[in-house]
Design an enzyme around this catalytic site. Structure first.
Site: not given
Length: 152
Positions: A101-104
């Site tokens: 899941h896209t994350h920064v």
């Protein structure tokens, strides 16, 4: 929610069914501390809408994500006054992405912290065995063409 999202820990946090210490949220994003932080203040910023990685996001969602990264990063700098901060996004298993899941990651840094260096030691990085200048020129041209898109 599709089957992929049902198994996603970050989608559960966004939905309120998974636990997290949330530090920021807006209509598009959520920011929270990971369960195993690398440093004090290490924070994850995620889009509410599931996407496997940054390259799967549309332009508007990516803009919302990075706006929130800036908001949370500025707050971390104001509160913790770190000596530096890594802003990390890993896309794909080869880049060490473990939750798809896209994350920064916002990782406040201090000398000698547990995070350690993120780059290879000097001289241990990529080496082109061929004509490095010609290869770099050719790659730069190909990238510029891909960015510009098809001729109109």
């Amino acid at each position: 929610m599709d089957a992929r999202e049902q198994a996603c820990a970050f989608c559960e946090i966004v939905a309120g069914t998974g636990w997290a210490r949330v530090v920021y949220e807006d209509a598009h994003t959520l920011a929270f501390f990971p369960l195993a932080p690398a440093t004090r203040g290490h924070t994850l910023v995620v889009p509410r809408a599931h996407s496997a990685d940054l390259w799967a996001m549309d332009e508007a969602d990516a803009q919302h994500l990075f706006h929130s990264v800036a908001v949370v990063g500025r707050a971390l700098r104001a509160v913790l006054e770190p000596d530096g901060m890594n802003v990390i996004n890993s896309a794909g298993a080869a880049a060490s992405q473990s939750v798809f899941h896209t994350h920064v990651h916002l990782v406040p840094r201090r000398p000698g912290d547990a995070m350690g260096p993120i780059w290879p030691p000097k001289g241990a990085g990529f080496r082109d065995d061929g004509d490095a200048e010609a290869a770099a020129d050719e790659l730069a041209a190909r990238l510029s063409e891909a960015i510009a898109g098809p001729a109109r």
